[in-house]
Design an enzyme around this catalytic site. Structure first.
Site, PDB file in Angstrom:
ATOM      1  N   GLY A  12       0.801  -1.191  -0.056  1.00 14.83           N
ATOM      2  CA  GLY A  12       0.032   0.090   0.106  1.00 14.83           C
ATOM      3  C   GLY A  12       1.050   1.450  -0.079  1.00 14.83           C
ATOM      4  O   GLY A  12       0.371   2.481   0.399  1.00 14.83           O
ATOM      5  N   LEU A  90      -3.589  -7.157  -8.555  1.00 14.60           N
ATOM      6  CA  LEU A  90      -2.935  -7.814  -9.464  1.00 14.60           C
ATOM      7  C   LEU A  90      -4.193  -8.781 -10.377  1.00 14.60           C
ATOM      8  O   LEU A  90      -3.566  -9.624 -11.217  1.00 14.60           O
ATOM      9  CB  LEU A  90      -1.938  -8.835  -8.880  1.00 14.60           C
ATOM     10  CG  LEU A  90      -0.896  -7.942  -7.945  1.00 14.60           C
ATOM     11  CD1 LEU A  90       0.148  -8.925  -7.122  1.00 14.60           C
ATOM     12  CD2 LEU A  90      -0.033  -7.018  -8.823  1.00 14.60           C
ATOM     13  N   ASN A 107      -4.027   2.258 -13.829  1.00 12.45           N
ATOM     14  CA  ASN A 107      -3.071   1.257 -13.237  1.00 12.45           C
ATOM     15  C   ASN A 107      -1.775   1.766 -13.373  1.00 12.45           C
ATOM     16  O   ASN A 107      -1.395   2.393 -14.141  1.00 12.45           O
ATOM     17  CB  ASN A 107      -3.093  -0.202 -14.085  1.00 12.45           C
ATOM     18  CG  ASN A 107      -2.229  -1.201 -13.423  1.00 12.45           C
ATOM     19  OD1 ASN A 107      -2.276  -1.376 -12.016  1.00 12.45           O
ATOM     20  ND2 ASN A 107      -1.595  -1.860 -14.141  1.00 12.45           N
ATOM     21  N   HIS A 109       2.559   0.278 -13.369  1.00 13.68           N
ATOM     22  CA  HIS A 109       3.275  -0.826 -13.750  1.00 13.68           C
ATOM     23  C   HIS A 109       4.791  -0.469 -13.442  1.00 13.68           C
ATOM     24  O   HIS A 109       5.038   0.577 -13.977  1.00 13.68           O
ATOM     25  CB  HIS A 109       2.863  -1.187 -15.045  1.00 13.68           C
ATOM     26  CG  HIS A 109       3.542  -2.500 -15.231  1.00 13.68           C
ATOM     27  ND1 HIS A 109       3.134  -3.731 -14.642  1.00 13.68           N
ATOM     28  CD2 HIS A 109       4.744  -2.927 -16.163  1.00 13.68           C
ATOM     29  CE1 HIS A 109       4.108  -4.636 -15.124  1.00 13.68           C
ATOM     30  NE2 HIS A 109       5.165  -4.238 -15.731  1.00 13.68           N
ATOM     31  N   ASP A 150      -2.311  -4.940 -18.650  1.00 14.59           N
ATOM     32  CA  ASP A 150      -0.999  -3.808 -19.071  1.00 14.59           C
ATOM     33  C   ASP A 150      -0.890  -3.361 -20.428  1.00 14.59           C
ATOM     34  O   ASP A 150      -0.006  -3.020 -21.102  1.00 14.59           O
ATOM     35  CB  ASP A 150       0.436  -4.402 -18.748  1.00 14.59           C
ATOM     36  CG  ASP A 150       0.507  -4.813 -17.399  1.00 14.59           C
ATOM     37  OD1 ASP A 150      -0.105  -4.150 -16.413  1.00 14.59           O
ATOM     38  OD2 ASP A 150       1.196  -5.918 -17.164  1.00 14.59           O
ATOM     39  N   GLU A 179       7.458   6.198  -8.967  1.00 21.35           N
ATOM     40  CA  GLU A 179       5.881   5.634  -8.941  1.00 21.35           C
ATOM     41  C   GLU A 179       4.931   6.795  -7.672  1.00 21.35           C
ATOM     42  O   GLU A 179       4.128   7.133  -7.830  1.00 21.35           O
ATOM     43  CB  GLU A 179       5.594   4.186  -8.287  1.00 21.35           C
ATOM     44  CG  GLU A 179       6.048   3.170  -9.093  1.00 21.35           C
ATOM     45  CD  GLU A 179       5.831   1.753  -8.814  1.00 21.35           C
ATOM     46  OE1 GLU A 179       4.530   1.537  -8.458  1.00 21.35           O
ATOM     47  OE2 GLU A 179       6.364   0.650  -8.857  1.00 21.35           O
TER      48      GLU A 179
HETATM   49  C1  GAR Z   1       4.031  -1.412  -7.192  1.00 22.07           C
HETATM   50  O1  GAR Z   1       5.499  -1.512  -7.435  1.00 22.07           O
HETATM   51  C2  GAR Z   1       3.314  -1.543  -8.325  1.00 22.07           C
HETATM   52  O2  GAR Z   1       3.821  -0.837  -9.500  1.00 22.07           O
HETATM   53  C3  GAR Z   1       3.037  -2.889  -8.493  1.00 22.07           C
HETATM   54  O3  GAR Z   1       2.929  -3.455  -7.597  1.00 22.07           O
HETATM   55  C4  GAR Z   1       3.573  -2.854  -6.449  1.00 22.07           C
HETATM   56  C5  GAR Z   1       2.603  -2.208  -5.325  1.00 22.07           C
HETATM   57  O4  GAR Z   1       3.325  -1.607  -4.153  1.00 22.07           O
HETATM   58  N1  GAR Z   1       2.089  -3.248  -9.553  1.00 22.07           N
HETATM   59  C6  GAR Z   1       2.097  -4.166 -10.557  1.00 22.07           C
HETATM   60  O5  GAR Z   1       3.374  -4.985 -10.482  1.00 22.07           O
HETATM   61  C7  GAR Z   1       1.141  -4.231 -11.633  1.00 22.07           C
HETATM   62  N2  GAR Z   1       1.654  -5.167 -12.458  1.00 22.07           N
HETATM   63  P1  GAR Z   1       2.428  -0.739  -3.196  1.00 22.07           P
HETATM   64  O6  GAR Z   1       1.573  -1.759  -2.422  1.00 22.07           O
HETATM   65  O7  GAR Z   1       3.556  -0.504  -2.214  1.00 22.07           O
HETATM   66  O8  GAR Z   1       1.845   0.308  -3.702  1.00 22.07           O
END
Ligand code: GAR
Length: 207
Positions: A12, A90, A107, A109, A150, A179
């Site tokens: 999160g 996911l 989303n 990525h 994606d 991000e």
């Molecule tokens: C993030 O790095 C996001 O980009 C990735 O999951 C992580 C969640 O982190 N998403 C993917 O890989 C989608 N294909 P968080 O729970 O700390 O925000």
């Protein structure tokens, strides 16, 4: 004031970075609800601590895809959601939900799509694949969500250099910093009506 639904399954940290920007008044929005397919994700504690309702959705509790999609839609309608944000969620979104939120579901990525994307590419697996491939540049993509993994229209990308000696963890750390900067930036642009669709391309107007 736009109303947001955040779907998150993991730690999160993206949710926290978005919430901070809302709380500081930088994004004109309210998080209406947080939804997860994980019964007790860290993101629920963060949301509950500031009074945001949380919902656990368990696909297995529904007899079929239509019922599952109907339930998700009913939640999003109940909370009068304008923008759906996937932040480390996911599972593939059911087609009726994608259709209802066309150009209103995004989303993030942790790579430069269309590279290192698609089913099975999530979280640390993306960074491991980037390092094994030998590419020297990776990055972050924010995109609209379509019916596939994606492949939706790209809204914003930013590069991150791969350094010699990088591990998946060190790379993930630098990618995550980006991000946390660009996801709130895109959400702010959406909430201020600055994301424009021009001949299949997405352009963002200046503030
Ligand atoms: C993030 O790095 C996001 O980009 C990735 O999951 C992580 C969640 O982190 N998403 C993917 O890989 C989608 N294909 P968080 O729970 O700390 O925000």
């Amino acid at each position: 004031m736009k109303r947001l639904a955040v779907f998150a399954s993991g730690r999160g940290s993206n949710f926290s970075s978005i919430l901070e920007q809302i709380q500081s008044g930088n994004i004109p929005a309210k998080v209406a609800c947080v939804i997860s397919d994980n019964p007790q994700p860290p993101v629920f504690s963060i949301a509950s601590s500031v009074g945001i309702p949380t919902h656990w959705i368990n696909r297995k509790q529904f007899s079929g895809g239509d019922e599952y999609a109907g339930f998700l839609l009913s939640l999003l309608v109940k909370y009068e959601v304008d923008l759906v944000i996937l932040a480390g969620f996911l599972k593939l979104m059911p087609a009726p939900v994608v259709k209802r939120f066309k150009n209103a579901m995004i989303n993030i990525h942790p790579a430069l799509l269309p590279n290192f994307g698609g089913q099975g590419y999530f979280g640390m697996k993306v960074h491991e694949a980037v390092l094994s491939s030998g590419v020297k540049t990776t990055g972050v993509t924010v995109h609209f969500v379509d019916e596939h993994y994606d492949t939706g229209s790209i809204i914003r990308q930013e590069k991150v250099d791969v350094r010699s000696g990088d591990t998946p963890e060190s790379l993930a750390h630098r990618v995550l910093e980006v991000e946390h900067r660009i996801y709130p930036w895109v959400i702010k642009a959406f909430c201020e009506g600055r994301i424009k669709h021009l001949n299949g391309r997405i352009e963002i107007e200046d503030e």
